[in-house]
Design a protein around this motif. Structure first.
Motif, short mmCIF file in Angstrom:
data_model
loop_
_atom_site.label_atom_id
_atom_site.label_comp_id
_atom_site.label_asym_id
_atom_site.label_seq_id
_atom_site.Cartn_x
_atom_site.Cartn_y
_atom_site.Cartn_z
N THR A 106 0.85 -1.19 0.00
CA THR A 106 0.00 0.00 0.00
C THR A 106 0.89 1.24 0.00
OG1 THR A 106 -0.06 0.17 2.42
CG2 THR A 106 -1.74 -1.23 1.36
N ALA A 151 4.55 12.79 -3.59
CA ALA A 151 3.15 12.57 -3.92
C ALA A 151 2.99 12.17 -5.38
CB ALA A 151 2.33 13.82 -3.62
N ALA A 205 1.48 8.73 -6.88
CA ALA A 205 0.39 8.77 -7.86
C ALA A 205 0.74 7.95 -9.10
CB ALA A 205 0.07 10.21 -8.23
N GLU A 239 0.59 4.28 -8.35
CA GLU A 239 -0.76 3.75 -8.20
C GLU A 239 -1.64 3.97 -9.43
OE1 GLU A 239 -1.72 2.03 -5.39
OE2 GLU A 239 0.41 2.23 -4.87
N ASP A 252 -6.93 13.28 -7.79
CA ASP A 252 -7.13 12.42 -6.61
C ASP A 252 -6.28 12.96 -5.46
OD1 ASP A 252 -7.08 10.31 -4.70
OD2 ASP A 252 -7.54 8.87 -6.28
N PRO A 253 -6.88 13.36 -4.34
CA PRO A 253 -6.12 13.97 -3.25
C PRO A 253 -5.33 12.98 -2.40
CG PRO A 253 -8.43 13.81 -2.63
CD PRO A 253 -8.34 13.36 -4.06
N ARG A 254 -5.58 11.69 -2.55
CA ARG A 254 -4.99 10.73 -1.63
C ARG A 254 -3.46 10.71 -1.60
NH1 ARG A 254 -8.29 5.45 -3.27
NH2 ARG A 254 -8.02 6.47 -5.30
N PRO A 255 -2.76 10.81 -2.73
CA PRO A 255 -1.30 10.83 -2.64
C PRO A 255 -0.77 11.98 -1.80
CG PRO A 255 -1.96 10.33 -4.88
CD PRO A 255 -3.21 10.73 -4.14
N ARG A 256 -1.33 13.18 -1.98
CA ARG A 256 -0.87 14.33 -1.21
C ARG A 256 -1.25 14.19 0.27
NH1 ARG A 256 -2.39 17.78 -6.05
NH2 ARG A 256 -0.40 18.37 -7.02
N VAL A 257 -2.43 13.64 0.54
CA VAL A 257 -2.84 13.44 1.93
C VAL A 257 -1.90 12.45 2.62
CG1 VAL A 257 -4.65 12.50 3.41
CG2 VAL A 257 -5.27 14.02 1.54
N ALA A 258 -1.60 11.34 1.96
CA ALA A 258 -0.73 10.33 2.54
C ALA A 258 0.66 10.90 2.82
CB ALA A 258 -0.62 9.13 1.60
N SER A 275 -7.27 6.35 13.51
CA SER A 275 -8.48 5.53 13.39
C SER A 275 -9.07 5.05 14.70
CB SER A 275 -8.18 4.31 12.50
OG SER A 275 -7.17 3.51 13.10
#
Length: 208
Positions: free
Chosen positions: A82, A140, A144, A147, A154-160, A202
């Motif tokens: 991941t 990031a 990206a 993946e 898609d904001p996920r790479p920058r968020v991670a 979480s």
């Protein structure tokens, strides 16, 4: 194949960098001038500027090397991991080879002492944080691409990367004010904080 001229240039650059860091860590960044560094290596100021744009670039050169080492490690992580696991494994396994990268230029102890100078020198810390933001954007984009995502859609790479970068920044800061300044101590602290990312994001923190 590297030529004699190229080897000579590399030796000069390494000598300038090593001397600059020795002076920064012994007499202070602000108190050290380019002339001091050049004179200690017995070269001209002009020669110094052939290799470095200024003191700041020399002061952050080893950090830049370490970061480049990490980014390359992220690119090489196996595709089944991941994104967060790839980042985690890249930095943890990178510790095992970081010594070789740094020791090729300066003793690892000098590299670690320079981290403390960066943390305690406002102008260097500001430059370090500015470059860190630029590096996070690069990472990031690596994630990206890895993946198969559009980093701008898609904001996920920058968020991670923002989460991961925050943890690494916390590690640097806490390590720099601690009592153990060894590379092992930084690695241990990194592992400890990275293991808390999942629970911190979480799980409930409330105790009864």
């Amino acid at each position: 194949m590297e030529t004699l001229r190229e080897r000579k240039k590399q030796r000069t650059r390494d000598a300038l960098l090593r001397t600059a860091l020795e002076l920064f860590t012994t007499q202070g960044y602000e108190q050290t001038t380019v002339d001091d560094i050049a004179a200690a290596v017995d070269v001209s100021q002009r020669t110094f500027f052939r290799y470095f744009a200024g003191k700041e670039e020399a002061a952050l050169a080893l950090v830049e090397m370490a970061v480049a080492h990490f980014v390359a490690a992220v690119r090489e992580r196996p595709p089944h991991e991941t994104p967060m696991e790839a980042l985690r494994q890249a930095v943890l396994e990178g510790w095992d080879t970081l010594n070789d990268v740094i020791e090729a230029v300066v003793p690892i102890e000098l590299y670690l002492r320079m981290y403390q100078v960066i943390e305690s020198t406002p102008v260097l810390l500001a430059a370090h944080l500015r470059r860190s933001a630029e590096i996070e954007e690069s990472i990031a984009r690596v994630l990206a691409e890895r993946e198969g995502l559009d980093v701008d859609a898609d904001p996920r790479p920058r968020v991670a990367v923002a989460v991961f970068g925050g943890v690494m920044r916390l590690t640097e800061r806490q390590w720099s004010v601690g009592e153990d300044f060894s590379l092992d101590a930084m690695r241990t602290l990194t592992v400890s904080y990275l293991e808390q990312v999942g629970p911190a994001l979480s799980e409930s923190w409330r105790t009864r």
